[in-house]
Design a protein around this motif. Structure first.
Motif, PDB file in Angstrom:
ATOM      1  N   LYS A  97       0.854  -1.188   0.000  1.00  0.00           N
ATOM      2  CA  LYS A  97       0.000   0.000   0.000  1.00  0.00           C
ATOM      3  C   LYS A  97       0.888   1.235   0.000  1.00  0.00           C
ATOM      4  O   LYS A  97       1.857   1.314   0.759  1.00  0.00           O
ATOM      5  N   TYR A  98       0.535   2.183  -0.855  1.00  0.00           N
ATOM      6  CA  TYR A  98       1.313   3.420  -0.953  1.00  0.00           C
ATOM      7  C   TYR A  98       0.357   4.586  -1.175  1.00  0.00           C
ATOM      8  O   TYR A  98      -0.357   4.634  -2.173  1.00  0.00           O
ATOM      9  N   VAL A  99       0.314   5.495  -0.225  1.00  0.00           N
ATOM     10  CA  VAL A  99      -0.497   6.703  -0.346  1.00  0.00           C
ATOM     11  C   VAL A  99       0.465   7.858  -0.570  1.00  0.00           C
ATOM     12  O   VAL A  99       1.342   8.122   0.265  1.00  0.00           O
ATOM     13  N   VAL A 100       0.303   8.556  -1.695  1.00  0.00           N
ATOM     14  CA  VAL A 100       1.264   9.595  -2.064  1.00  0.00           C
ATOM     15  C   VAL A 100       0.526  10.792  -2.652  1.00  0.00           C
ATOM     16  O   VAL A 100      -0.438  10.652  -3.408  1.00  0.00           O
ATOM     17  N   GLY A 101       0.987  11.987  -2.302  1.00  0.00           N
ATOM     18  CA  GLY A 101       0.411  13.199  -2.845  1.00  0.00           C
ATOM     19  C   GLY A 101       0.710  13.338  -4.321  1.00  0.00           C
ATOM     20  O   GLY A 101       1.760  12.881  -4.802  1.00  0.00           O
ATOM     21  N   ARG A 102      -0.194  13.980  -5.033  1.00  0.00           N
ATOM     22  CA  ARG A 102      -0.028  14.155  -6.480  1.00  0.00           C
ATOM     23  C   ARG A 102       1.260  14.905  -6.799  1.00  0.00           C
ATOM     24  O   ARG A 102       2.018  14.519  -7.699  1.00  0.00           O
ATOM     25  N   GLY A 103       1.538  15.981  -6.061  1.00  0.00           N
ATOM     26  CA  GLY A 103       2.738  16.774  -6.318  1.00  0.00           C
ATOM     27  C   GLY A 103       4.018  15.986  -6.102  1.00  0.00           C
ATOM     28  O   GLY A 103       4.988  16.131  -6.854  1.00  0.00           O
ATOM     29  N   VAL A 104       4.020  15.145  -5.070  1.00  0.00           N
ATOM     30  CA  VAL A 104       5.199  14.315  -4.777  1.00  0.00           C
ATOM     31  C   VAL A 104       5.429  13.308  -5.892  1.00  0.00           C
ATOM     32  O   VAL A 104       6.563  13.123  -6.359  1.00  0.00           O
ATOM     33  N   LEU A 105       4.358  12.658  -6.364  1.00  0.00           N
ATOM     34  CA  LEU A 105       4.515  11.654  -7.415  1.00  0.00           C
ATOM     35  C   LEU A 105       4.915  12.302  -8.736  1.00  0.00           C
ATOM     36  O   LEU A 105       5.716  11.730  -9.490  1.00  0.00           O
TER      37      LEU A 105
END
Length: 376
Positions: A97-105
């Motif tokens: 599972k990986y939750v990541v902000g749009r800007g970071v990705l």
């Protein structure tokens, strides 16, 4: 970039070489990167300003078509975005599972650099720092942001369609939390010359990131909708175009904090479920044994160069279409600025400031810059 034009000959200077390879004439880190690519595809000697091409290597596939030519309107570098996402997930281990902000990705796959999101929220200051018209910066972010997010989400959906990942959108909230409370004892003499002890609490706090609950998402949605109507807009893109984004979110946060006391800010994110072994097998199918530092840099460069060239290519097309009646336009009209010589020059400046992965960190300088109305 068109490597097929390269010949065993002497090119009189860097500009001529750029014309042949269909490169943007650049300086600094961008130029250094171009010359590094040149050394990977050929053996050349530098004599003064001249470039003498002695041998052209056969293994040019990695560097070919860095512009990301379209196939059914999809940039070729989207394949490298997919590979970068796979590599990113593999570095997260077997948790799945990986939750990541749009800007970071966007930054991690090579579509932007660390300055992009920061300067997006400070467009007037960025314009002053670069000494260009704020209307060009607004035009840049309005056009480029949708393109970059579209590229990223195309790659995510491709992986999802092949059942390599399970993709969901989510909202992340940054909250202030109290981690510790201590008490400071202070002795004072009061107005009656009596000694008194004052106990002063000292609060230690930190920030945490959590996925928004359903109730929090409903509250945020209702608030954003209400503020949009109160400001007289129908769509968020209209707020963006009128450069009212900061005012809009300030109003939203003021209202939201009445209900969620500890909220700092919130942002869009991706909730990705994956299987480590499935992605490792996919990486092998694509011809790679493991996700190395060198492979990551290579694929990020392909994405970054491709995105920057596509940004300029799209800007050139907009400029070609912008043939307005000058008598009917004000100088701050977006169609007007697209007809000006500085339009593409400024786009290259912005690319090299907020997209180029080899750009310097300018956030502190932009923060300290005073807003000025640049006239051109």
């Amino acid at each position: 970039m068109n490597l097929e034009n390269l010949e065993l000959k002497t090119y009189k200077n860097y500009k001529e070489l750029c014309n042949v390879l269909e490169w943007n004439v650049s300086d600094g880190n961008t130029k250094k990167k171009q010359l590094r690519i040149l050394s990977e595809i050929c053996n050349y000697e530098k004599q003064g300003n001249k470039f003498i091409i002695k041998e052209i290597y056969d293994n040019k596939e990695v560097c070919m078509d860095m512009r990301g030519k379209q196939d059914n309107n999809t940039p070729k570098y989207v394949e490298s975005i997919e590979l970068n996402i796979i590599g990113e997930l593999l570095t997260k281990g077997t948790d799945g599972k990986y939750v990541v902000g749009r800007g970071v990705l966007l930054r991690n796959v090579g579509l932007t650099n660390t300055n992009y999101s920061y300067c997006k929220r400070r467009q007037d200051k960025l314009a002053s720092y670069l000494e260009i018209k704020k209307e060009v910066v607004n035009d840049y972010y309005n056009c480029v942001d949708s393109m970059l997010v579209g590229n990223l989400e195309k790659a995510l959906k491709n992986l999802s369609n092949r059942k390599l990942i399970q993709l969901n959108s989510t909202l992340l909230i940054c909250k202030n939390v109290i981690t510790d409370v201590t008490y400071e004892h202070i002795t004072k003499i009061d107005e009656f010359d009596e000694e008194i002890e004052i106990v002063k609490p000292v609060v230690q706090s930190d920030v945490i990131y959590t996925q928004a609950t359903d109730d929090e998402r409903k509250l945020i949605l209702a608030t954003e909708s209400k503020v949009l109507i109160e400001m007289g807009f129908e769509k968020l893109t209209d707020v963006f175009l009128r450069n009212k984004l900061k005012e809009y979110y300030n109003k939203c946060y003021k209202a939201i904090r009445k209900e969620i006391k500890d909220i700092n800010f919130y942002f869009q994110a991706y909730d990705i479920i994956f299987d480590f072994n499935i992605l490792a097998n996919e990486l092998e199918k694509r011809g790679y044994d493991d996700w190395s530092k060198e492979l990551k840099e290579q694929q990020q460069n392909i994405v970054n160069f491709g995105a920057m060239d596509r940004i300029i290519s799209n800007a050139e097309k907009r400029q070609e279409k912008a043939t307005p009646d000058f008598g009917e336009l004000l100088k701050d009209d977006k169609k007007y600025i697209r007809t000006q010589d500085y339009y593409l020059i400024n786009y290259n400046q912005l690319n090299n400031s907020v997209v180029n992965v080899y750009a310097k960190n300018i956030k502190d300088k932009v923060k300290k810059t005073k807003k000025l109305d640049v006239q051109k």
